[in-house]
Every structure is written in structure tokens, then in C-alpha cells.
Design a protein around this motif. Structure first.
Motif, short mmCIF file in Angstrom:
data_model
loop_
_atom_site.label_atom_id
_atom_site.label_comp_id
_atom_site.label_asym_id
_atom_site.label_seq_id
_atom_site.Cartn_x
_atom_site.Cartn_y
_atom_site.Cartn_z
N ARG A 83 0.78 -1.13 0.14
CA ARG A 83 0.05 -0.01 0.05
C ARG A 83 0.73 1.29 -0.04
N TRP A 86 2.43 1.56 -3.55
CA TRP A 86 1.12 2.21 -4.34
C TRP A 86 1.00 3.65 -4.22
N THR A 108 -4.31 -7.65 -17.88
CA THR A 108 -5.50 -7.78 -17.33
C THR A 108 -6.84 -7.46 -18.22
N ASP A 112 -10.54 -4.04 -15.25
CA ASP A 112 -9.81 -4.24 -14.00
C ASP A 112 -9.32 -2.87 -13.24
N ARG A 113 -9.75 -2.68 -12.12
CA ARG A 113 -9.49 -1.26 -11.39
C ARG A 113 -8.37 -1.29 -10.63
N ARG A 114 -7.76 -2.52 -10.58
CA ARG A 114 -6.52 -2.54 -9.61
C ARG A 114 -5.25 -2.41 -10.54
N GLU A 115 -4.07 -1.67 -9.76
CA GLU A 115 -2.95 -1.41 -10.23
C GLU A 115 -1.92 -2.66 -10.10
#
Length: 137
Positions: A83, A86, A108, A112-115
């Protein structure tokens, strides 16, 4: 190399209030390069994973300290560090970098909203805080 400049708020009592710093230089951990400068790519110390020059691991942030033997508590430590990295990479503009966006699109699904944390970050965090069972989630 020309960097964009913006007004950076400073805490009370800081030297030269109102002084301007280049974008990406105001990170509280002192990281001094911006990955969104394509002019830095191709330099000797450019990292192909985090797109920074030098790599974010080469100039370790203040929060990346210590290590320990495999232990169940390392899972929480790793996720806390993920985190923090990030946030660091977000403040440096990596998530908006065209090269990163292209990389994410190929790895992805489109919504997909994740990095995707760079491999250099995940390897270093896993090296410092290994999993007790050898599996990483």
C-alpha cells in the motif's frame, strides 16, 4: 531535461515559504525522480519494471526498513508495504504513464481497477518479508 513546476504546500516553519519544486519531488520520503519523464528512459539506471530512473528500490524510501525470517505476520507487513509503494508510485504518476497503461492493458481485463505493482517492488518486499508457507496472495 525540463520538468513541469507546480506550487508545493509546505508545513509551517519551512525554509523559503512559497518556493517551487518540480512535480514528483515533493514526496515526503524524498524520492527525487519522476517516472513520467520519457527523457529519463534508456538511461543506465532506468528500471524497466517501475519505469523510474533510478529504480524506486535503488533509493529505498524511509518506510522500507528491516527484514525478518519467514513468519505468518509477514503477510500483513508485506501488504502494508504494498500500500505504501502504491501511494509512492501514484504520487510519482506511474499509474497515468502511457507505457504502464499499455502494460496493464495487455496483462488484465479491460475493466480491472487494480494497479499492477512493479516486479522490482514485489520481489524486494517478498525478499525482506518472506511468506511462512512459500505462497503469496
Amino acid at each position: 531535461i525540463t520538468l513541469e513546476w507546480e506550487q508545493v504546500p509546505r508545513p509551517a516553519g519551512a525554509d523559503a515559504p512559497g518556493e517551487q519544486e518540480p512535480r514528483g519531488f515533493a514526496h515526503p520520503r524524498g524520492y527525487m525522480r519522476s517516472p513520467v519523464c520519457p527523457e529519463l528512459r534508456g538511461e543506465e539506471d532506468h528500471c524497466p519494471h517501475c519505469l523510474c530512473s533510478p529504480c524506486v528500490i535503488a533509493l529505498p524510501p524511509d518506510f522500507l526498513k528491516g527484514s525478518c525470517d519467514p513468519h505468518p505476520a509477514n503477510d500483513e507487513k508485506r501488504h502494508r508495504l504494498y500500500r505504501m509503494f502504491w501511494r509512492l508510485l501514484d504520487s510519482l504518476g506511474l499509474w497515468n504513464d502511457p507505457e504502464y497503461i499499455l502494460r496493464k492493458e495487455t496483462r488484465t481485463v479491460w475493466d480491472d481497477r487494480r494497479e499492477i505493482l512493479p516486479e522490482c517492488v514485489t520481489q524486494e518486499v517478498r525478499r525482506r518479508y518472506p511468506s511462512h508457507d512459500g505462497e503469496y496472495r
